[in-house]
Design a protein around this motif. Structure first.
Motif, PDB file in Angstrom:
ATOM      1  N   LEU A 115       2.647   8.191  -2.004  1.00 23.57           N
ATOM      2  CA  LEU A 115       3.231   8.185  -0.653  1.00 23.57           C
ATOM      3  C   LEU A 115       2.364   8.929   0.361  1.00 23.57           C
ATOM      4  N   GLU A 126      -0.692   9.125   0.407  1.00 28.93           N
ATOM      5  CA  GLU A 126      -1.924   8.373   0.687  1.00 28.93           C
ATOM      6  C   GLU A 126      -1.680   7.171   1.596  1.00 28.93           C
ATOM      7  N   GLU A 178       0.284   9.453  10.647  1.00 27.74           N
ATOM      8  CA  GLU A 178       0.886  10.325  11.647  1.00 27.74           C
ATOM      9  C   GLU A 178       1.725   9.530  12.647  1.00 27.74           C
ATOM     10  N   GLY A 179       2.975   9.934  12.784  1.00 25.60           N
ATOM     11  CA  GLY A 179       3.816   9.318  13.817  1.00 25.60           C
ATOM     12  C   GLY A 179       4.765   8.252  13.302  1.00 25.60           C
ATOM     13  N   SER A 189       7.775   6.591  10.788  1.00 28.17           N
ATOM     14  CA  SER A 189       8.976   7.014  10.077  1.00 28.17           C
ATOM     15  C   SER A 189       9.674   5.766   9.562  1.00 28.17           C
ATOM     16  N   GLY A 190      10.344   5.879   8.437  1.00 29.05           N
ATOM     17  CA  GLY A 190      10.981   4.714   7.839  1.00 29.05           C
ATOM     18  C   GLY A 190      12.354   4.410   8.407  1.00 29.05           C
ATOM     19  N   TYR A 191      13.086   5.435   8.770  1.00 24.86           N
ATOM     20  CA  TYR A 191      14.470   5.228   9.193  1.00 24.86           C
ATOM     21  C   TYR A 191      14.654   5.639  10.651  1.00 24.86           C
ATOM     22  N   LEU A 196       6.274  16.120   5.011  1.00 26.55           N
ATOM     23  CA  LEU A 196       6.710  14.912   4.304  1.00 26.55           C
ATOM     24  C   LEU A 196       5.851  13.751   4.789  1.00 26.55           C
ATOM     25  N   PRO A 197       5.594  12.765   3.927  1.00 24.36           N
ATOM     26  CA  PRO A 197       4.751  11.635   4.339  1.00 24.36           C
ATOM     27  C   PRO A 197       5.414  10.844   5.462  1.00 24.36           C
ATOM     28  N   GLN A 198       4.611  10.136   6.224  1.00 25.48           N
ATOM     29  CA  GLN A 198       5.125   9.351   7.341  1.00 25.48           C
ATOM     30  C   GLN A 198       4.780   7.895   7.077  1.00 25.48           C
ATOM     31  N   VAL A 199       5.800   7.165   6.645  1.00 26.99           N
ATOM     32  CA  VAL A 199       5.585   5.791   6.186  1.00 26.99           C
ATOM     33  C   VAL A 199       6.631   4.882   6.824  1.00 26.99           C
ATOM     34  N   GLU A 218       9.172   1.547   7.157  1.00 28.66           N
ATOM     35  CA  GLU A 218      10.086   0.951   6.171  1.00 28.66           C
ATOM     36  C   GLU A 218       9.466  -0.226   5.415  1.00 28.66           C
ATOM     37  N   LEU A 266       7.246   1.199   2.776  1.00 29.38           N
ATOM     38  CA  LEU A 266       8.032   1.902   1.750  1.00 29.38           C
ATOM     39  C   LEU A 266       8.657   0.928   0.774  1.00 29.38           C
TER      40      LEU A 266
END
Lengths: 445, 483
Positions: B5, B7, B11-12, B14-16, B44-47, B49, B52
């Motif tokens: 996650l 990797e 930056e910036g 978010s999933g939800y 926390l990682p920034q991924v 949705e 993810l």
């Protein structure tokens, strides 16, 4: 229904291969005096009837899908993003066993490794295990860990920590010579004076919860200093979502962080299934209970994940293991992993702030109602707070329930001396109109 | 390789989506001491949705599971997990309840839990059950605390528990956690107890004997009634580890053998999914004389409905917060209702038949130290192969290549190069035949060209993993990994 995919013809072929005539011969080793002809249970059901039977039972319960919930006290009604449910319902995850064969379990193992990484980031600690049963057993395991690490036999626990956790702690320790002493609380805070009075060089750990059972954010740095003075470990029970805004156990200097993982993407589910999390400073990593996943390489030098530090565990060390844990709560921890990963760095902060803003609004609204006042002077809280009232709390809750609201928890059940106090919880799931409606009912009641 | 996650973080992102704040925005620093607030956000990682979902779906494909593979993992009873049970446990009327709701608003749940308790009593021959323990080992621990409380109430200082060397590791670990000293006893080659040895070991210090029946070699304890008699004559209790209950389900009951106390594993016997390491559940059943020591609260049926009863002075207390692992219990009850009396009996009959059939083929390939017959599972010894350099571990890894999860290996400890196979009742004859022929093929490979078996697995997402290195230089989170 029996889910058995074999025909009579095939069973006959199998009997022939075994060299017997009837399957009952295989049971002849069981003393005939203790064989039973049939269980006294009803006949089986079709799937259709099973569904209608259980749906009828479910309908007899008041679901939070139909009731706005202002009750917390350890289990919290947060919104669960659809992705979390989608992932944990994937049968590749849900129908696997504990990853004993790592090469065939990389999905579960990598997800647990990610979970451990996320918990460490959130709590500011060095090492997390793969999960425990729930918050209450996590408190007991934290106490046992401290006893192992310090070779001391006294545990100090705040009376402002969750009452059921303390009950479980006492249950766990009843067969041992470990002593549990409670620190009293005053004005919603754990008493530092009482802790000083009860701490000694025989104390393994001081266990506190923050925000505590009354919702109060404890003044933790003084407890950190005090426990260090006596060489006792500091174990903190925390609400994981509050850590989006509040100082982490690592920043505070705690040795052990633990808590209930339910707020992280798990249903309230009448309090379970949930998961417990537990993370520690590096020095304690070999003392930690339960499964741990580590990164390694395969024979071709590729990254992979395995269960590790296994020489702590029951299947190797038997009675000398750090705990008896085998099955824990991997799938619930996976929900926690997908939940935390999706919120991310800024999301978790914004989520925490939404909880704070809504509960603050509700607090201001409620304490202005005649007959209601703050339970404590200058209480600092996250998403839960205690209020004193001259009205009858059980009457209030009946009124609220009639209007599809699950009202606050009466504190009298756990703290008889606080008979006029009620504990409100307001998560991001509550809307302003629900809060206003609740306040209006309180006004009228 | 599936990236971690951190990797795939940008930056910036978010999933939800953050919920609307429909109340006045408040500056948190106005109300909470700066000292109590985080100085910076958790990393926390920034991924997004979409990323993810793909990440976790791909991870799921890197798992063998019951719905994708035959899982003959001995002692784990990996039987079919009916999806209807998952669905029922997720009904809003079960999944979205608060544990501190008033009892009147939880009547359907209490009715279900009470029904499950009564069914478990009938299935096991016990008089009362608690559903609170969260896993099998947690149930064992609960049972041992009850044993502790029982002797304390009798004023007897019994401090020791007999555990056979064929038992699961959780047995001695649970007994130690409850404060008991463990007296390990050697079992015979088939895992059964040596009656004379037990008689010699029994004395007034022995609180209980913990037994798994059938034992971990898949053999029914023939002397069970005699063991029960001598244990009780000595004033000791008999504990039944329910790990292998699937073998006798509906045909015989631990309570009728003389067991005083036991736990069941719904995630084994009653088909609830194992979740890759939980949640399980570990209901504990007792005979009448131990009922007053069960955890609180107890569910009681009254004229007007179901009540939670807390005031039980001799209770050991709580072992878990709230009610226990409720969704697991719902699934177990659904399974019991669906199968009914006859269906449950068919389970053990078919499970034992399947195991014996597979044994009848595989015993031609490897020695079966416990003999030609078994109950629901059996143990083979890969010792003959190991002597030529191919160990049980290698055979297990090669099975993965052929699309099978591996049997339990190196357990029980009393069998060298043990391979413990449990097919369960929900595998077809075709599947058993295929597995047997693959097993034979691997042994032939091992004889002809050991390297083809030793350098395995080759078809899994990763090849053989270095577990020694993992423990020597622990990397337990992504921040530990060398840059």
């Amino acid at each position: 229904m029996n889910y058995i995919p074999l025909t009579e013809k095939e069973n006959k072929e199998m009997l022939k291969s075994i060299g017997i005539k009837d399957a009952s011969e295989l049971f002849s080793v069981i003393p005939s005096s203790s064989r039973i002809p049939a269980l006294k249970l009803p006949k089986g059901m079709s799937e259709q009837r099973l569904v209608s039977t259980l749906e009828a039972m479910a309908k007899k319960n008041a679901s939070l899908k139909d009731y706005a919930c202002f009750r917390g006290a350890g289990i919290y009604d947060h919104f669960i993003p659809a992705l979390v449910e989608e992932i944990v319902n994937r049968s590749e995850f849900s129908t696997a066993y504990t990853p004993y064969q790592p090469e065939a379990s990389q999905g579960t193992l990598q997800a647990i490794f990610e979970y451990q990484s996320l918990i460490c980031e959130l709590t500011g600690m060095d090492v997390s295990n793969a999960s425990l049963y729930d918050g209450s057993s996590a408190m007991a395991e934290a106490a046992l860990l401290a006893v192992r690490a310090t070779s001391r036999k006294k545990i100090l626990v705040s009376s402002a920590s969750h009452p059921e956790y303390r009950q479980v702690l006492r249950t766990y320790l009843q067969g041992t010579d470990i002593e549990v002493v409670e620190i009293s609380s005053k004005n919603g805070f754990t008493s530092l004076d009482d802790a000083r009075h009860k701490l000694g060089n025989d104390t393994a750990a001081v266990i506190l919860q923050s925000p505590n059972f009354f919702g109060t954010i404890e003044e933790l740095s003084s407890f950190r200093a005090l426990s260090r003075e006596y060489g006792a470990l500091l174990a903190l029970s925390v609400n994981p979502i509050s850590l989006g805004a509040l100082k982490s156990p690592g920043e505070i200097g705690a040795d052990i962080a633990f808590g209930e993982g339910q707020p992280l993407g798990n249903h309230t589910g009448a309090g379970g299934v949930t998961f417990g999390f537990l993370s520690v400073k590096k020095e304690l990593s070999w003392k930690i209970p339960g499964r741990i996943v580590g990164q390694t390489v395969d024979s071709n030098g590729r990254r992979g994940f395995v269960l590790t530090l296994q020489s702590r565990e029951q299947h190797i060390r038997r009675e000398r293991a750090t705990s008896n844990i085998c099955t824990n709560a991997a799938l619930n921890a996976l929900a926690g992993c997908v939940y935390l990963a999706g919120w991310g760095k800024n999301g978790i902060k914004n989520l925490a702030l939404a909880n704070f803003a809504k509960s603050r609004y509700a607090y201001e609204r409620i304490i202005r109602i005649p007959g209601f006042s703050p339970a404590f002077e200058g209480q600092q809280f996250f998403n839960e707070f205690a209020v004193k009232t001259t009205k009858d709390i059980s009457h209030l809750n009946k009124k609220l329930f009639a209007e599809k609201i699950i009202g606050p928890l009466a504190l009298s059940g756990f703290y008889p001396e606080m008979a006029d106090c009620a504990l409100f919880c307001v998560t991001e799931n509550r809307t302003k109109s629900e809060i206003d409606k609740m306040a209006e009912i309180l006004e009228r009641a | 390789m599936e990236k971690l996650l951190n990797e795939i973080s940008h930056e910036g992102l978010s999933g939800y989506s953050v919920p609307e704040i429909d109340v006045p925005h408040e500056n948190i620093e106005k109300y909470i001491h700066k000292e109590a607030l985080r100085s910076s956000e958790p990393e926390l990682p920034q991924v997004s949705e979409p990323e993810l979902r793909r990440h976790f779906t791909r991870l799921s494909h890197r798992n063998y599971s019951l719905t994708t593979h035959f899982y003959p993992l001995g002692s784990c009873t990996m039987k079919y997990n009916p999806p209807v049970n998952d669905k029922l446990s997720q009904l809003p009327g079960f999944a979205d309840l608060h544990p501190y709701q008033d009892e009147e608003s939880l009547q359907g749940l209490l009715e279900l839990l009470y029904g499950l308790e009564r069914s478990l009593c009938e299935i096991t021959g016990m008089d009362a059950f608690t559903l609170q323990p969260a896993a099998g080992a947690h149930g064992e621990f609960t049972g041992l605390l009850i044993i502790h409380a029982y002797f304390k109430a009798k004023g007897e200082a019994r401090t020791k528990i007999i555990v056979p060397d064929s038992a699961h590791g959780t047995n001695p670990a649970s007994a130690a956690l409850a404060g008991f000293e463990i007296i390990p006893v050697k079992s015979k080659a088939d895992g059964c107890l040596d009656l004379e040895l037990i008689e010699k070991t029994l004395n007034k210090d022995i609180a209980a004997i913990m037994l798994t029946v059938p034992n971990t070699l898949g053999v029914f304890e023939k002397e069970i009634l005699k063991i029960s008699e001598i244990a009780h004559k000595n004033g000791s209790l008999l504990y039944y580890d329910g790990a292998n209950l699937n073998a006798i389900l509906g045909n015989a009951r631990p309570g009728d053998f003389g067991f005083d106390i036991m736990h069941v594993n719904p995630h084994k016997t009653f088909s609830t999914p194992h979740g890759g390491g939980g949640p399980g559940s570990g209901p504990v059943g007792v005979k009448k004389h131990l009922e007053e020591f069960l955890p609180v609260p107890k569910i009681e049926k009254k004229e007007f409905g179901y009540k939670l009863h807390y005031n039980i002075p001799k209770s050991i207390g709580r072992v878990r917060s709230f009610f226990g692992n409720v969704p697991v219990l719902i699934k177990a009850y659904a399974y019991i209702l669906a199968l009914g009396a006859e269906g449950l009996r068919n389970v053990s009959e078919q499970a034992v038949l399947n195991a014996n059939y597979l044994l009848s083929i595989l015993k031609k390939e490897l020695p079966a130290p416990a003999g030609d017959r078994c109950m629901h599972e059996f143990v083979l010894s890969a010792k003959p192969c190991a002597e030529k350099g191919v160990r049980a571990l290698d055979i297990a890894k090669r099975l993965l290549d052929y699309g099978y999860y591996a049997p339990t290996i190196y357990f029980p400890l009393i069998v060298e190069e043990a391979m413990m196979v449990e097919p369960t009742e929900t595998e077809s004859k075709d599947e058993l035949d295929k597995f047997a022929s693959v097993f034979a093929k691997i042994l032939k490979e091992a004889a002809d060209n050991p390297a083809t078996v030793k350098n395995t697995p080759t078809t899994t997402p990763v090849s053989r993993l270095n577990e020694v290195e993992a423990a020597r230089k622990p990397i337990l989170k992504w921040a530990d990994a060398p840059k």
